[in-house]
Design a protein around this motif. Structure first.
Motif, short mmCIF file in Angstrom:
data_model
loop_
_atom_site.label_atom_id
_atom_site.label_comp_id
_atom_site.label_asym_id
_atom_site.label_seq_id
_atom_site.Cartn_x
_atom_site.Cartn_y
_atom_site.Cartn_z
N GLY A 1 -4.93 29.61 -14.79
CA GLY A 1 -5.58 28.93 -15.91
C GLY A 1 -5.46 27.43 -15.72
N ALA A 2 -4.92 26.76 -16.72
CA ALA A 2 -4.82 25.31 -16.65
C ALA A 2 -3.54 24.88 -15.92
N LEU A 3 -2.66 25.84 -15.68
CA LEU A 3 -1.38 25.51 -15.07
C LEU A 3 -1.49 25.47 -13.55
N LYS A 4 -1.33 24.26 -13.02
CA LYS A 4 -1.39 24.13 -11.57
C LYS A 4 -0.02 24.45 -10.98
N VAL A 5 0.08 25.58 -10.35
CA VAL A 5 1.37 26.01 -9.81
C VAL A 5 1.60 25.38 -8.44
N THR A 6 0.60 25.45 -7.62
CA THR A 6 0.67 24.81 -6.31
C THR A 6 -0.47 23.79 -6.29
N ASP A 7 -0.09 22.52 -6.20
CA ASP A 7 -1.11 21.48 -6.36
C ASP A 7 -1.19 20.64 -5.09
N ASP A 8 -2.15 20.95 -4.27
CA ASP A 8 -2.41 20.20 -3.05
C ASP A 8 -1.15 20.05 -2.19
N LEU A 9 -0.62 21.18 -1.79
CA LEU A 9 0.61 21.18 -1.02
C LEU A 9 0.33 21.08 0.48
N ASN A 10 1.01 20.14 1.12
CA ASN A 10 0.93 20.01 2.57
C ASN A 10 2.32 20.21 3.14
N LEU A 11 2.37 20.92 4.24
CA LEU A 11 3.68 21.26 4.78
C LEU A 11 3.50 21.63 6.24
#
Lengths: 314, 199
Positions: free
Chosen positions: B14-24
């Motif tokens: 929904g509106a909850l960004k759990v993983t937001d543009d993760l780089n690794l």
């Protein structure tokens, strides 16, 4: 996983030996009706065995397995009318159609789990039921009487009730051994593992879907053979073979015998049908008594009747 | 090139960004810990990397191959594996069968219907070796559900993959046919295991 313990091998030997000598007993008693019931029992035992393979080992509760009985039965009726009377041809046609039906419906049904799987398999079976109800060329709702039973090598050998009985018994034993082999194989391990913990199986690199679908198809093909036998036994085919009551009866047989116990499925079919015959003699309202017995069995033994003969449960 | 290369990974409930543009990116031989408070999205990240959960966007490359869109079992076969926070076993199987099933996944087709799997020496031997290594060989014939160790998180590791060279908890040291290394992630990794070459 199935372990073919000496006890289980003995139990299987005794059960099948009892079936093998049954015609001699009925002949001595001069009771020709018993062999007819026994043939029906063998056919249902094949179907229960097929269902237990996916229900007991694969954890897939199919509530539409009667569809395959119908497919097998109509294979006999339709090919018979077309002039093809060979038993082998009837079985091959039944297996082929059942495989296609199982592949398509299984691929869709297996996208769901639990109660949804039960409902969707039921829905597909009902589609088959209504298809044959509307098939007026073959009697629609009323069904159709067979001109003759399947032939073997062009000979009407199966017109003899005892010959038909032994054919059914040979098929049952063969399919039982096949089912036992499958449950103990590599494939069986993956199938059982997917029932135990599908996520775990994925985490070690298996796709449960492929194995479950394969098992579903194998089970459908086996059940269609039961349909071929039933049609021959009754010399009559109707959509009632695919009725959802029938699917329910198959589940009851498996539960009766003990889920996940192939020999139990055979015993469950035997006892369920014998009880039905016997209780029907006592009262018109026999389903009430039958239900009561089923409740007691389920309450007192989660492994069905086979659980009463087992002491090594951990 | 990194062994694991994650770019622009996203997931929102929904509106909850759990993983937001993760780089690794993780090099071969590296060991990392991902930390964060409850609900920070650690488990979701692991689920996304392993393929258990879908991602909204981004790419996950493992050993040069794009894993995004691949199902979990395919990623496992490519060499990515995960362990579970809560012990995950096949309870009705024996301890040996639990491990042997994992060996089976790597060796040969499982579309074999006739030969009894219990008699496959190659599977059992490798599995026994793994059990012996972690000191629970004597429990091999016990049903996993009754094995007392099933209650402890430690049980998990021999069943993940039969470790051959060491007993690192979070990775599978068993060399894959293609010579790849397996890498897995966890919320924590004990310091004692950090010495392992294979983590």
């Amino acid at each position: 996983m199935t372990r073919l313990t000496p006890t289980r091998a003995w139990a299987a030997t005794i059960l099948f030996a009892a079936f093998a000598i049954l015609p001699m007993i009925t002949q001595a008693l001069g009771d020709s009706y018993l062999i007819v019931i026994a043939t029906r029992i063998l056919a249902y035992a094949i179907a229960a065995l097929a269902l237990d393979l996916i229900l007991g080992y694969g954890g897939m509760v199919s509530f539409g397995h009667a569809a395959y009985l119908g497919i097998g039965a109509y294979a006999v009726a339709i090919l018979g009318r077309a002039g093809i009377t060979d038993l082998g041809a009837h079985m091959l046609a039944a297996i082929a159609v059942a495989a296609v039906f199982a592949l398509i419906t299984g691929a869709i049904s297996l996208r769901t789990r639990g109660i949804y799987f039960i409902m969707i398999t039921l829905a597909f079976a009902q589609m088959g039921y209504f298809f044959f109800v509307s098939l007026s060329a073959y009697g629609g709702d009323d069904g159709v009487t067979l001109n003759a039973r399947s032939t073997v090598f062009g000979q009407p050998l199966l017109e003899n009730n005892t010959a038909l009985y032994y054919t059914a018994l040979a098929l049952l034993i063969g399919l039982y051994l096949l089912a036992v082999a499958i449950t103990r194989s590599r494939f069986g391990r993956v199938l059982t593992g997917a029932r135990e913990n599908p996520l775990r199986m994925q985490a070690i690199g298996f796709s449960p879907f492929r194995y479950q679908l394969t098992a579903y198809v194998i089970s459908g093909c086996m059940a269609s053979i039961a349909g071929v036998m039933l049609a021959n036994q009754a010399s009559y085919v109707s959509p009632s073979y695919m009725d959802w009551h029938r699917s329910g009866e198959l589940v009851v047989m498996v539960v009766f015998g003990g889920i996940g116990n192939l020999l139990g499925a055979v015993a469950g079919a035997t006892i369920a049908l014998l009880l039905e015959e016997w209780l029907a003699l006592l009262t018109r309202h026999w389903p009430i008594l039958f239900g009561l017995i089923l409740v007691l069995v389920v309450l007192y033994s989660r492994d069905g009747l086979s659980g009463f003969f087992r002491s090594d449960r951990s | 090139m990194s062994l694991l290369d994650v770019r622009g990974l996203r997931k929102a409930y929904g509106a909850l960004k759990v993983t937001d543009d993760l780089n690794l990116s993780v090099e071969k031989g590296e060991l990392h810990a991902i930390i964060g408070p409850n609900g920070a999205g650690k488990s979701t990240l692991i689920a996304q990397l392993s393929g258990q959960a879908g991602s909204d966007a981004g790419s996950v490359r493992f050993d040069g191959a794009e894993m995004m869109g691949q199902p979990m079992h395919a990623r496992v076969r490519a060499g990515m594996s995960r362990s579970f926070q809560i012990t995950s076993i096949l309870p009705g199987f024996t301890v040996l069968e639990n491990v042997a099933a994992a060996v089976q996944a790597r060796r040969g087709s499982s579309f074999r219907f006739f030969a009894p799997v219990a008699g496959e020496r190659a599977l059992n031997d490798t599995a026994m070796e793994a059990l012996a290594r972690v000191g629970i060989a004597e429990r091999a014939a016990m049903r996993a559900a009754v094995s007392a160790m099933a209650k402890s998180g430690n049980w998990n590791w021999p069943s993940r993959w039969p470790p051959r060279r060491n007993s690192c908890s979070w990775t599978s040291p068993l060399p894959a046919p293609a010579g790849r290394r397996r890498i897995a992630w966890s919320r924590s990794c004990a310091a004692s295991r950090a010495r392992s070459r294979w983590c």
